[in-house]
Scaffold this motif. Structure first.
Motif, PDB file in Angstrom:
ATOM      1  N   SER A   1      34.573  36.204  -6.595  1.00  9.23           N
ATOM      2  CA  SER A   1      34.605  35.273  -5.335  1.00  9.23           C
ATOM      3  C   SER A   1      35.291  33.880  -5.470  1.00  9.23           C
ATOM      4  CB  SER A   1      33.140  35.020  -5.072  1.00  9.23           C
ATOM      5  OG  SER A   1      32.775  34.155  -4.054  1.00  9.23           O
ATOM      6  N   LEU A   2      35.973  33.495  -4.588  1.00  6.21           N
ATOM      7  CA  LEU A   2      36.840  32.201  -4.666  1.00  6.21           C
ATOM      8  C   LEU A   2      35.915  31.339  -4.140  1.00  6.21           C
ATOM      9  CD1 LEU A   2      40.222  33.624  -3.427  1.00  6.21           C
ATOM     10  CD2 LEU A   2      39.533  33.234  -5.629  1.00  6.21           C
TER      11      LEU A   2
ATOM     12  N   ASN B   1      34.864  35.731   0.030  1.00  4.77           N
ATOM     13  CA  ASN B   1      36.388  35.464  -0.463  1.00  4.77           C
ATOM     14  C   ASN B   1      36.799  36.131  -1.607  1.00  4.77           C
ATOM     15  OD1 ASN B   1      38.794  34.471   0.382  1.00  4.77           O
ATOM     16  ND2 ASN B   1      38.523  32.639  -0.366  1.00  4.77           N
TER      17      ASN B   1
ATOM     18  N   ALA C   1      38.615  38.054  -4.473  1.00  6.50           N
ATOM     19  CA  ALA C   1      40.100  38.285  -4.901  1.00  6.50           C
ATOM     20  C   ALA C   1      40.164  39.099  -6.385  1.00  6.50           C
ATOM     21  CB  ALA C   1      40.720  36.774  -5.078  1.00  6.50           C
TER      22      ALA C   1
ATOM     23  N   LYS D   1      43.978  38.296  -2.799  1.00 10.91           N
ATOM     24  CA  LYS D   1      42.756  38.345  -2.001  1.00 10.91           C
ATOM     25  C   LYS D   1      42.420  40.062  -1.836  1.00 10.91           C
ATOM     26  CE  LYS D   1      41.669  35.667   1.163  1.00 10.91           C
ATOM     27  NZ  LYS D   1      41.605  34.873   2.358  1.00 10.91           N
TER      28      LYS D   1
ATOM     29  N   THR E   1      44.817  38.197   5.966  1.00 11.15           N
ATOM     30  CA  THR E   1      43.750  37.638   5.843  1.00 11.15           C
ATOM     31  C   THR E   1      42.783  38.009   6.976  1.00 11.15           C
ATOM     32  OG1 THR E   1      42.498  35.622   5.788  1.00 11.15           O
ATOM     33  CG2 THR E   1      44.281  35.652   7.363  1.00 11.15           C
TER      34      THR E   1
END
Length: 115
Positions: free
Chosen positions: A12-13, A78, A80, A87, A113
């Motif tokens: 998770s970013l 988020n 990735a 992502k 996105t």
């Protein structure tokens, strides 16, 4: 951008979830942006696992409004690939495997996105 390693970690970013990850191997491209990988270590919290599970249950039941709410929660993570720096979207956990897209799928094509 393409996945450059056979082994990677889904992270998770969002800094709130930085210690939670899913280490995967044997990443196989199923079609243009869709991948399947074997899970080696699952360090996702129960919260993350439950949101992913609930999201896919709503999708399979065609509960659009609930799945939209859960997708908003998934956006917050988020996700990735750590080493490939890509992502990922529509993550689904299935016993020993994970599937995901490297671009966000829509009826009109793929996006980099969330819309």
């Amino acid at each position: 951008m393409s996945i450059t390693r056979k082994e990677d970690r889904i992270i998770s970013l969002n800094k709130k979830y930085i210690n939670e990850y899913l280490r995967i191997t044997d990443i196989v491209q199923q079609n243009q942006y869709f991948y399947k990988a074997l899970i080696i270590e699952n360090h996702f919290s129960l919260e993350i696992k439950n949101v992913i599970k609930e999201y896919w249950e709503c999708v399979s039941l065609f509960s659009i409004s609930l799945s939209d709410e859960l997708e908003e929660k998934l956006k917050e993570y988020n996700f990735a690939l750590e080493y490939s720096d890509i992502k990922i979207f529509d993550i689904e956990l299935d016993k020993n495997y994970v599937t995901f897209f490297s671009k966000y799928p829509t009826p009109k094509g793929f996006l980099d996105t969330y819309p």
